[in-house]
Structures are given as C-alpha cells and as structure tokens.
Write a protein that holds these residues in place. Structure first.
Motif, PDB file in Angstrom:
ATOM      1  N   ILE A 190      -3.197  -0.115  -3.359  1.00 39.74           N
ATOM      2  CA  ILE A 190      -2.656  -1.488  -3.202  1.00 39.74           C
ATOM      3  C   ILE A 190      -1.865  -2.028  -4.466  1.00 39.74           C
ATOM      4  O   ILE A 190      -2.615  -2.385  -5.334  1.00 39.74           O
TER       5      ILE A 190
ATOM      6  N   GLN B 200      -5.150   5.939   9.479  1.00 37.71           N
ATOM      7  CA  GLN B 200      -5.532   4.608   8.075  1.00 37.71           C
ATOM      8  C   GLN B 200      -6.170   4.598   7.745  1.00 37.71           C
ATOM      9  O   GLN B 200      -7.846   4.892   7.962  1.00 37.71           O
TER      10      GLN B 200
ATOM     11  N   THR C 159       0.813  -1.183  -0.129  1.00 37.44           N
ATOM     12  CA  THR C 159      -0.379  -0.289   0.035  1.00 37.44           C
ATOM     13  C   THR C 159       0.854   1.397   0.325  1.00 37.44           C
ATOM     14  O   THR C 159       1.627   1.073   1.294  1.00 37.44           O
TER      15      THR C 159
ATOM     16  N   ASP D  20       0.566   1.675   7.560  1.00 34.00           N
ATOM     17  CA  ASP D  20       0.725   1.350   6.416  1.00 34.00           C
ATOM     18  C   ASP D  20       2.018   2.199   5.738  1.00 34.00           C
ATOM     19  O   ASP D  20       1.750   3.970   6.024  1.00 34.00           O
TER      20      ASP D  20
END
Length: 390
Positions: A126, A318, A93, A332
């Motif tokens: 992603i 997030q 990601t 991430d």
C-alpha cells in the motif's frame, strides 16, 4: 540535489531480513522465499523484493531535500517533501514486478544476461503519497495532457543513486505525459509504504510508483522530474528492458528497433511448491499469485494436475481471503490476486498453472517461444513436478 548523498561504496548498506534469497550482493538484489511471498496479501516490507543498480543512497539532511520539476513547459518549481505532503494524499495498493521475474527458468533453456530471479521478484504494498498529476498541476500541466506548448510529451524521473550501467550516473526512466497527468493512472510520488515512512531500500525519502508497469519505471530516491520531448535516453530505457524475438542475439541486436517495455503481461506462479517436490499420495495444495499489467484484472487461473491434458479452475482472492469477482469495483485493480486449489495426487506428475486476464490474454505455453537475450517477461505456463515418495 541538496539533502541527499550517494555513497561511493557499499559500506553503509541497510540491514535485510536473513531469509531473503540473495541473487547479487553488490548491488544488492534479493527476493523472498516462495512461502514468505504469499504469506500475506500485503507484503511485509522486510520480505518485499530488493532491486538495485548501485549502493543505497543516504539522507544527509531531510530538511533541505527537494525535488525539481522542469523541462519543456512554461514554468518550473522546487518542491520540498513538506510541499509534496501538502498535496492531497492517496493510498494505492499496487504490485511492483521486476521485468526479470522468473528469469532463471528462461536461462535454463538458453543463456541470458541478468540477475537470476526465481518466481518472487515482485511484491504488493500500500503506497501512500501525492498523485503525480497533482504535482504537475503546479507547473500548469492539466488532466490527460498529451503535449505541452513547448513540445514536451514524456515525463522523465531522475534518481540520485549511482548505477554501474550509467557509468556511475543516476538511474533514469520516463512515462508518457498523458499517463503521468491522468489521475486514473494513479502514478504516485510516494513517501509511505504500508503505512510507514519509506525505508532506504525502497526509495526514502521519495519515489515514483507507476502501477501496472514493469518495476523499472518506478524510480526510487527521486531527484528531478523533467518534461521532455522524446522518451528518456538513459540506459534502462534505451538499451535495456526491451522485448526482442528469439532470433535476436548480442551480435545482431539493434536497440532502437524496439520500444521500451511498459505494461507487464499476464503472469502467474505456484508458490506452495518448489520446481521439484517429493510428496506423499493424497491431497496437495496448489497456491500462488496471478496478475496482469495496465490495470487488467485476472479472469481466472487454470490448474492442470496431469501435465496439461485436463484443467480445473482455482479459486482466486485478494484481501481478506474473499473470493475475487472479476470487474468488482472493490478490487485492487493494480494488485495481484492469490489463487488456491486442493487436488488429489496418486502418481508422479507435472502441475501447471496459467492465468487469463480480463482482456482474455493468456500466458504462452512454452518459454522457448518468448525467449529473449535479456531474459525479461518470462510469463510462460508455470510448471512444477511432483514425485510420489516411495
């Protein structure tokens, strides 16, 4: 390259979402609205910003598509897409950000050259594919290699597209070999985006994704990978995307005096409001994104509702709308965070947002101090004005 053709004109461009803000038609450059940008932590493909330097290449025959890895090393290889898919697959990601994000605000202070981006020349996805380090092992380059026996120190990526800046030649960029060969750098040869096959706008059939680095190094429509001695000498490395001081102009610029920009600095922007807003007295939601390059996380986002006299800390999160904990291993590290604060407004004022990253880097207060002739890396405090409706 077999399997791909670069169209000589713009007659076969892919369709795009009608809500995108178009900043240039040929080549096509567009960004989502502020509202659409922060509607989802993972940006839907149709809202992902589009940055191009020429017509979008077309696939002629995917069965004959291949990527070569050659240059200053002991052996070279030709890899088909199936060969790349046989390597271990990884999902990363990562937020890609154009170096020209927020250029319009910089040009409002003094003219710059470049596509006029608002605050949405970035998006989060992603990415699925093989790590570049695993592909490099096929030609004998191992973990964290800094130089090959033949003197190679950089990895150059060459596209198949046709760029006006390269006099019709392909787009090129490079990264250091030690970064390319390090599995912790998460550099991908990506063939998927958000769980689906890459579409044409975003590099089908194969692209490079270099997390934490300005988007200009994540080359789309990959054709060749070369191991070279010095940094790539293509236009976008040698004569663009370099950070010059405000004293440099087009009459005295010497491109060779600056290194190509790689990591992007700490950045944030308010997306729940436009630059000028008329609101009723009461509660106002201040929401947006923050991120920093090089895998540095966001420590906090500060909000001022009185033009910078006092500050409050926004909540940050997030995925799954869970509040961020700095240095949490579940975060991430290559991706943005969202921030939010609800504040009371009773009079006309200026709202300011500024972010601090995990290395205690802070956004500069004024755009004038970082103005540069190409209008890149505008990371100054983001400001919006609120006017109380009469």
């Amino acid at each position: 390259m077999q399997g791909l053709i670069g169209p000589p004109d713009y007659s076969q461009e892919p369709s795009r979402h009608p809500s995108l803000r178009i900043n240039a038609k040929e080549p096509f450059n567009a960004e989502p609205t502020r509202e659409n940008l922060i509607s989802s932590y993972i940006t839907p493909v149709e809202f992902f910003f589009k940055r191009n330097h020429g017509p979008i290449p077309l696939v002629d025959d995917i069965s004959s598509y291949n990527v070569s890895i050659g240059g200053l090393m002991e052996k070279s290889v030709q890899l088909s897409l199936d060969d790349i898919k046989k390597l271990p697959k990884h999902n990363v990601t990562a937020t890609l950000q154009c170096a020209g994000n927020r250029r319009t605000a910089m040009s409002n202070k003094k003219e710059v050259r470049g596509v006029g981006w608002d605050v949405a020349a970035l998006s989060n996805a992603i990415w699925g594919g093989a790590k570049l380090c695993d592909a490099l092992k096929l030609v004998g380059i191992e973990y964290n290699t800094k130089m090959t026996l033949s003197g190679g120190k950089h990895v150059e990526f060459i596209s198949v597209d046709q760029c006006k800046e390269e006099d019709g030649g392909p787009y090129k960029a490079s990264i250091p070999l030690h970064q390319a060969s390090n599995p912790l750098s998460d550099v991908l040869l990506a063939y998927e985006m958000n769980g689906e096959v890459l579409n044409r706008d975003h590099g089908y059939p194969l692209r490079v994704v270099v997390p934490g680095v300005i988007g200009a190094r994540s080359v789309k429509w990959l054709d060749r990978i070369n191991i070279i001695e010095e940094e790539c000498q293509g236009f976008f490395m040698a004569k663009d995307y370099k950070m010059f001081p405000p004293t440099v102009n087009w009459d005295n610029i010497i491109w060779s005096t600056r290194k190509p920009q790689m990591d992007f600095p700490v950045q944030c922007a308010i997306c729940s409001l436009e630059d000028v807003n008329t609101v009723k007295p009461g509660q106002v939601t201040i929401a947006g994104y923050a991120l920093s390059g090089g895998g540095r996380g966001i420590e906090r986002v500060d909000i001022s509702v009185d033009g910078g006299k006092t500050w409050i800390e926004a909540s940050t999160y997030q995925k799954d709308n869970v509040q961020c904990i700095p240095y949490d291993i579940s975060s991430d590290k290559w991706a943005w965070v969202f921030f939010k604060a609800v504040v009371g407004i009773t009079e006309d004022t200026e709202i300011i947002a500024k972010a601090v990253d995990s290395s205690a880097n802070v956004q500069p207060e004024h755009v004038e101090t970082i103005w540069n002739l190409r209008g890149i890396l505008n990371t100054s405090w983001h400001r919006v004005r609120l006017q109380i409706a009469s």
